[in-house]
Motif scaffolding. Sequence first.
Motif, short mmCIF file in Angstrom:
data_model
loop_
_atom_site.label_atom_id
_atom_site.label_comp_id
_atom_site.label_asym_id
_atom_site.label_seq_id
_atom_site.Cartn_x
_atom_site.Cartn_y
_atom_site.Cartn_z
N VAL A 95 -5.65 14.37 -2.81
CA VAL A 95 -6.76 15.30 -2.98
C VAL A 95 -8.06 14.64 -2.52
O VAL A 95 -8.31 13.48 -2.80
CB VAL A 95 -6.91 15.71 -4.47
N MET A 96 -8.87 15.41 -1.82
CA MET A 96 -10.22 14.96 -1.47
C MET A 96 -11.20 16.06 -1.83
O MET A 96 -10.85 17.24 -1.78
CB MET A 96 -10.30 14.65 0.02
N PHE A 117 -17.19 5.20 5.21
CA PHE A 117 -16.18 5.13 4.15
C PHE A 117 -15.81 3.67 3.91
O PHE A 117 -15.73 2.90 4.85
CB PHE A 117 -14.94 5.91 4.56
N ASP A 121 -5.43 5.76 -4.02
CA ASP A 121 -5.33 7.20 -4.28
C ASP A 121 -5.32 7.50 -5.79
O ASP A 121 -5.26 6.60 -6.62
CB ASP A 121 -4.02 7.71 -3.64
N THR A 158 -2.39 1.47 -4.62
CA THR A 158 -3.05 2.45 -3.76
C THR A 158 -4.45 2.79 -4.26
O THR A 158 -4.76 2.65 -5.45
CB THR A 158 -2.20 3.74 -3.66
N LYS A 202 -17.73 13.51 1.46
CA LYS A 202 -16.34 13.78 1.09
C LYS A 202 -15.73 12.48 0.59
O LYS A 202 -16.14 11.39 1.02
CB LYS A 202 -15.54 14.34 2.27
N THR A 234 -0.34 4.59 1.37
CA THR A 234 -0.57 5.49 2.49
C THR A 234 -0.20 4.84 3.81
O THR A 234 -0.76 3.82 4.19
CB THR A 234 -2.05 5.93 2.51
N PRO A 269 -11.79 12.68 -5.35
CA PRO A 269 -12.38 13.74 -6.16
C PRO A 269 -12.95 13.26 -7.50
O PRO A 269 -14.03 13.69 -7.89
CB PRO A 269 -11.22 14.71 -6.37
N SER A 299 -13.08 1.32 1.09
CA SER A 299 -12.12 1.45 -0.01
C SER A 299 -12.79 1.18 -1.35
O SER A 299 -12.30 1.63 -2.38
CB SER A 299 -10.97 0.48 0.18
N ASP A 341 0.86 -1.18 0.00
CA ASP A 341 0.00 0.00 0.00
C ASP A 341 0.89 1.23 0.00
O ASP A 341 2.06 1.14 0.35
CB ASP A 341 -0.82 0.06 1.30
N GLU A 358 -8.67 12.41 7.81
CA GLU A 358 -9.78 13.12 8.45
C GLU A 358 -9.25 14.07 9.52
O GLU A 358 -9.74 15.19 9.66
CB GLU A 358 -10.76 12.12 9.06
N MET A 370 -17.43 9.02 1.89
CA MET A 370 -18.20 8.86 3.12
C MET A 370 -19.28 9.93 3.10
O MET A 370 -19.03 11.05 2.63
CB MET A 370 -17.27 9.04 4.31
N ASN A 428 -8.64 8.18 11.45
CA ASN A 428 -8.07 8.32 10.12
C ASN A 428 -7.26 9.61 9.96
O ASN A 428 -7.78 10.70 10.18
CB ASN A 428 -9.27 8.29 9.15
P1 ATP Z 1 -3.64 2.99 0.23
O1 ATP Z 1 -4.47 2.05 -0.56
O2 ATP Z 1 -2.26 3.15 -0.29
O3 ATP Z 1 -3.71 2.81 1.70
P2 ATP Z 1 -5.51 5.15 0.25
O4 ATP Z 1 -5.60 5.37 1.69
O5 ATP Z 1 -5.48 6.33 -0.61
O6 ATP Z 1 -4.21 4.42 -0.13
P3 ATP Z 1 -8.11 4.10 0.31
O7 ATP Z 1 -8.12 4.08 1.78
O8 ATP Z 1 -8.76 3.00 -0.44
O9 ATP Z 1 -6.66 4.19 -0.22
O10 ATP Z 1 -8.76 5.49 -0.13
C1 ATP Z 1 -9.11 5.75 -1.47
C2 ATP Z 1 -9.51 7.20 -1.64
O11 ATP Z 1 -10.68 7.47 -0.86
C3 ATP Z 1 -8.47 8.19 -1.15
O12 ATP Z 1 -7.60 8.56 -2.14
C4 ATP Z 1 -9.30 9.37 -0.71
O13 ATP Z 1 -9.53 10.25 -1.78
C5 ATP Z 1 -10.61 8.76 -0.28
N1 ATP Z 1 -10.69 8.63 1.17
C6 ATP Z 1 -9.80 8.06 2.01
N2 ATP Z 1 -10.21 8.11 3.27
C7 ATP Z 1 -11.41 8.72 3.27
C8 ATP Z 1 -12.38 9.07 4.27
N3 ATP Z 1 -12.19 8.78 5.55
N4 ATP Z 1 -13.49 9.68 3.89
C9 ATP Z 1 -13.71 9.95 2.60
N5 ATP Z 1 -12.86 9.67 1.60
C10 ATP Z 1 -11.72 9.05 1.92
#
Ligand code: ATP
Length: 904
Positions: free
Chosen positions: A505-506, A437, A565, A563, A461, A330, A464, A439, A328, A408, A444, A405
Motif C-alpha cells: 500500500v502507498m 525517496f 513494507d 522489509t 507519496k 521486494t 501509508p 528507505s 529483503d 512507481e 518522496m 522503481n
Molecule cells: P524491501 O525492504 O523488502 O526491499 P520495500 O521496498 O518495501 O521492501 P523500502 O524500499 O524501504 O522497502 O520502502 C519502504 C516503504 O516506502 C514501502 O513500503 C513504500 O510504502 C514506500 N516506498 C517505496 N518506494 C517508494 C517511492 N519510490 N516513493 C515513495 N514511497 C515509496
Amino acid sequence: MSSEIPWHALEADESLKRTDSTEDGLAADQAGRRLEEQGPNTLEAEEGAGPLKLLVRQVHNPLIYLLVGAAVLSLAVGKYIDAGVIAGVIVLNSLLGFFQEWRAEGALAALRQMGALHARVLRGGEPTEIEAAQVVVGDVLLLETGDRVAADARLLSADELQVDESALTGESQPVGKQPPRVDEEIPVADRKNMVWMSTNVTGGRGQAVVVHVGMQTQMGQIAGEVRTTVREKTPLQKRMHKLGLVLGGAGIALAAVVLALELVRGYRVVEAVMFAVAIAVSAIPEGLPAVISVTLALGVRRMADRHAIIRHMPAVETLGSTTVICSDKTGTITRNQMTVCKLWADGKTFKLTGEGYRPEGALRTADGQPVEQLPETLETLLRIGVLNNNARLHQDGGQWRAEGNPSEAALLTAAHKTGLDRKTLQGESERLHEVPFSSDRKYMATLHPQKGGDGRVALVKGAPDRLLEFCSHVRIDGQVVELDAERKGAIESAIGDFATDALRVMAGAFREFSADKDRIAPEDVEEGLTLAGLWAMIDPPREESIQAVSDARDAGIHPVMITGDHAATALAIARKVGIAGDGEVLTGADIDAMDKPALAEAALRSGVFARVSPAHKLKIMESLREQGHVVAMTGDGVNDAPALKGADIGVAMGRAGTEVAKEAADMILTDDNFATIVHAIEEGRVIFSNLRRVVYFLVATNIGEILTMIAALLIGMDLPLTAVMILWVNLVTDGACTIPLGVEPKHWDVLKQPPRNPRESILNRVLIRRMALLTPLMAAGTLLMFWIAKPAADLAHARTVAFTTLVAFQWFQAFNARSHYQSVFSIGVAGNRWLLAGVGLAVLLQVLVVHTSLGQTLFGVTALSAMDWFWIVLTSSSIWVADELLKRLGVHGQVPQRKGSFSL
Ligand code: ATP
C-alpha cells in the motif's frame, strides 16, 4: 601539470575545455582512443597474473625446493636415473600446476568481469552504462544516490548532491557538493566542487567531468585501497599452505632421523640416503595447492552459472556454514512486478483490472460496476502518482517494460489506464524541487506550480502509516475536511484490509504553499498534509521462493525476511512463502526496544521484520552474529552497505542494487532472486566437500606412504619403494584422481545436512578416523605383498609388486573418497564420470610403467605376471571393502533420511 591551476579553482566550463570534452561528454570513438592511451581506470596493482608470474609461482614453492634437494642428493650418491626422474617430475609438476592455475585464472578473470562495478556516463549526449574501469578523462559522469564515484571529477551541476567521503577523508558525515569554483589553497576535504573516486553518493544527483583516472586519482595516490577481490586466498588455502609446510618439515626431520639411524645400523650410505630421500618425498602433498585453487575456481564458475557472482573468495567457504539468511522482500522474495489492483479515495475502494505494466484495464467499483466518470479525488491521487514519479514505461517488442522503481512504474500504468497520460501531465506541471525517496524517510515529495492558480503545491507519496502521521486533513468528494479520529480509523482499516491481502500500500497526499515557495525541505511535508487516497499493488512472490525456503529449512538454515513494507503485507507474503514462524511480525519500533540477545531469539522465532530501516538491519545482523550465527544478508541501497560489509556473506542485488551495495558485498545475485542465495549455499557446501575429498585423498596417500616406509624400517626390511616410485604415486596416480574428485557432482543430501561449523577444521574427526582406520591397511597390504614377493631373491620385482599395490590402493581410495559416510552404491558408482576416466588413465599409465622398457628403465621395475596383478588388485581392493563395511556399520556417521523413504 603542477604549475597549472588546480581543477577546483577552475570554472566548470574551463574544466570541460581543459579535458577537451563537452557537456554531452565524449564521443564513443574518442573515449575508446583515450582508454587506449590512458589505460584502465583501476587501482588494482596487478591486472591478472601473467603467464610468467604463474610459472614462477609454481617453482617458487618450498615443496619444490625439497624435491630439488632430493634430486641433488640422488645425483650425489650416483643415482643418475633417479635424479633425472625427480627432475622430470619437478618440470611435469610445475607445468601441470601452471596449466591448472592458468585455467583457474581464466575462470576468475571472467568472474571479475561479471562482478565489475559500473558507472553511468554521457557518450555523445546519451546516458550510457559502462564498466568503471573504462571511464576516461573527459567523460561526463552521471551521479545518483547509491552510485560509487568512478574517478576524480569536477562537478558541472548538482542537485542536493551529498557524498560520503569517509573512505578518503575519514569524515563520517556526508558532504554537500556544489559546482562553483573554490579557492586554490583549499584542502582536499573542502573542495566542494570535486567528487573523488571510490566515494559514495548518498543523496541527490549531479554531473561531473572526469579529470583523473586510476592511480592518478586521490585514492590512487594514497593507494590505500588496492582491491584484490576474487584473487584473495581463502582461509582454507592459507591453512593448506601451512599444512604443506608442516608436512614437508616433518618429512625432512623424519628423514634426518632415519638417515642417522640407518647409518648407525650400518646400512650402505647410498641406500641410507635414498631411503631418507624417499621418506621426505612421501610426506609432501605436492599436488595439493594447485588442485585446491582449481577446485575453488571451477566451483565459483558453477556458482556464476547459477547467477551468483563471488566477489571475495573467502566467501565461498563461509557460504557452506551459513545458518541464517536475512533477505529483503521486494524483488528478492517477490517478483517486484507491481500492479496497482485496488485504489481507495473518497472513503471508497475501487478496482483496477489488467496485468503487468501494459496500460490496459478498466476502473470498477468494489462490487465490479464500471466507473464512467473518474471521481475528482481519485484523479488527484492518480495525478500525484504521475507527477511524483521518476520511473518510465516503454514498449519493447510489444512488451511494456519499466525503467526505474517498479512501484512507481505501477503508478504510471494505473494513471494511464484511466486516461491520464504521463507526458501531458508532466508537460503541464514542471517539477520545481524534490525530496528524494529514502528507505529511512519512506516517502518522496515534489514541488509543482499549482494547477489553475499561482500558488505552489507539494505532492507526497509514501508508506501509508508514515504519511497518515503527517496528515491533518483528507479530501472527500472534492472537499478538504479535517482528518478526525473516525476518518482516520476508516483509512487505517482500509490499509489493514489491503495489507492482509498481501498488497503493498502507498498513500498520496498534498500540501499547498504560496507562490514564493521554490524549494521544499522534509519539515515542510511532515505536517499539514491532505490525504488524497491509497494505491494497493500486488507483487506476487516468486515461485522459486517457496521451494527455496523449504530447502533452506531442510538444510538447517533460518530464513528471515526484513522489509520496509507494512507489517500486515510482510506477514501475508511471509506466510505465502513459508517464512512466517510463529505468526508474529516485529517492527522497527520493536527492534529499538529489544536488547540484542532477545532480538536474535525473536528473529529466529518469528522470521519476519517489517517497517525497518537500514540501521535496524545492522542491529539484527549483529545480534545474530553475536549468538554465533553465520549470517548472509541481502541489500541494495546505499544505506545497506554497513550491514553488507558486517555480515558474514553480504549479498547485493545485481539488477536493482546500487554500485555502493555491490562494492560492499561478497556476492552479487545477477537475478536478484532469493532462491539463488540458497543455490549458492548449496554450491558452497559442494565446493567445501569437494575440497575435503581432495585433501582427504591426498593426505591419506601421504600417510599410507610414511607408514609403509617407517614400518619397513622398523621391521628391518629393504626399502620397499624408491623416491621416484613415491613421486609417481603422489603426482601421477593421485593427480589423475584429484581433479575429478574436485568436481564430484553434488549428492542428493547436500541440503539435508546441518550447516558446517565454521570452526571445524577441514580434516575433521570423521576424516581423521577414516585415515586412522584405512591408511594402516594401505601400508600393511603394500608391505605384505612386498614380503611375499621375496625381496631377498629379486628386490626389483618385489619393489614392482609393492609399488603397484600402493598405486592400486589409490584407485580404490579414490572411490572411497567420493563420500565420507555413504556407500558408493548409494551415490551411484558411475556418478562421477570424470573419476572413472581419471582412474582408467591411472591404471593405463601404471600398466605402461610396468610393461614398457622405458618405464622399466626409469622406475627400475620389472614386468608383472597375471597372477601378480590378480593378487595386487585383490589386496588393494581390501581398502574399498573395508570402507564400505565401515560405512554400512555407520562408523563414520549416519546417512540422513531420503525424502519418501521410511524407517522401521
Ligand atoms: P524491501 O525492504 O523488502 O526491499 P520495500 O521496498 O518495501 O521492501 P523500502 O524500499 O524501504 O522497502 O520502502 C519502504 C516503504 O516506502 C514501502 O513500503 C513504500 O510504502 C514506500 N516506498 C517505496 N518506494 C517508494 C517511492 N519510490 N516513493 C515513495 N514511497 C515509496
